[in-house]
Design an enzyme around this catalytic site. Sequence first.
Site, PDB file in Angstrom:
ATOM      1  N   TYR A 156       0.820  -1.211   0.000  1.00 17.08           N
ATOM      2  CA  TYR A 156       0.000   0.000   0.000  1.00 17.08           C
ATOM      3  C   TYR A 156       0.857   1.267   0.000  1.00 17.08           C
ATOM      4  CZ  TYR A 156      -3.582   3.417   1.085  1.00 17.08           C
ATOM      5  OH  TYR A 156      -4.411   4.513   1.023  1.00 17.08           O
ATOM      6  N   LYS A 160       1.187   4.116  -3.108  1.00 20.52           N
ATOM      7  CA  LYS A 160       0.814   5.521  -2.986  1.00 20.52           C
ATOM      8  C   LYS A 160       2.007   6.446  -3.229  1.00 20.52           C
ATOM      9  CE  LYS A 160      -3.583   5.153  -2.238  1.00 20.52           C
ATOM     10  NZ  LYS A 160      -4.568   5.649  -3.236  1.00 20.52           N
TER      11      LYS A 160
END
Length: 231
Positions: A156, A160
């Site tokens: 994750y 990002k």
Amino acid sequence: MSTILITGANKGLGREAARRLSEAGHDVWIGARDAAAGTEAAEALGGRFVQLDVTDDASVAAAVDTINNSGTGLDVLVNNAGIIGARKPVHEITADELAGTYATNLFGIVRVTRAFLPLLEASDNPVIVNVSSGLGSHGVTSDTDRVEFNVNSLDYCSSKAAVNMLTAQYAKGLTNMKVNAVDPGYTATDFNGHSGPQTITEGTDAIVALATIGPDGPTGTYSDRHGVVPW
């Protein structure tokens, strides 16, 4: 007023952003993978539903046709759709699991953005907002005083961080439009089991602000509801 497409808009931050933008008078397309959920959201919010799976070329192409054939045009694209990922210790994450998270969080943005560029280029004020996270910021995740410092998520966080660089490169290359990344902040949503201290409305402040900038607005920026976020 603008015509705005929000991906992943049937729940969470996407839905709240759609609600706020619709109430402000904008024409909002609710992009969602699930037709039932997307239709419900569009009817509840006064928006328009378009089926859109950011991981599927055919779905994205069909969404482009739907919006193009509707005659509404498109001024603003909010790349909001995202997944949390594998939720495993970093030493257990496989390359396939990393790719699975990137398929939505990163490659989905590329797929959707590229497909909708012709519609955006026809707008007098084309805007792209990429929903990132403070967990994609090296500056934030390295700050021991920030809650993000305690999060260790290989897939994750790195996805990002890649979204942030993607935004910077799009901003440099798409000189005829405004492209910015936003960090919603730690917001209470289904995404985190409603553990965040911010309200859902506070979490959409930056999204709404950057989605409604004028021709003289910023490009190539990364911000949250309080201001600039370190890359």
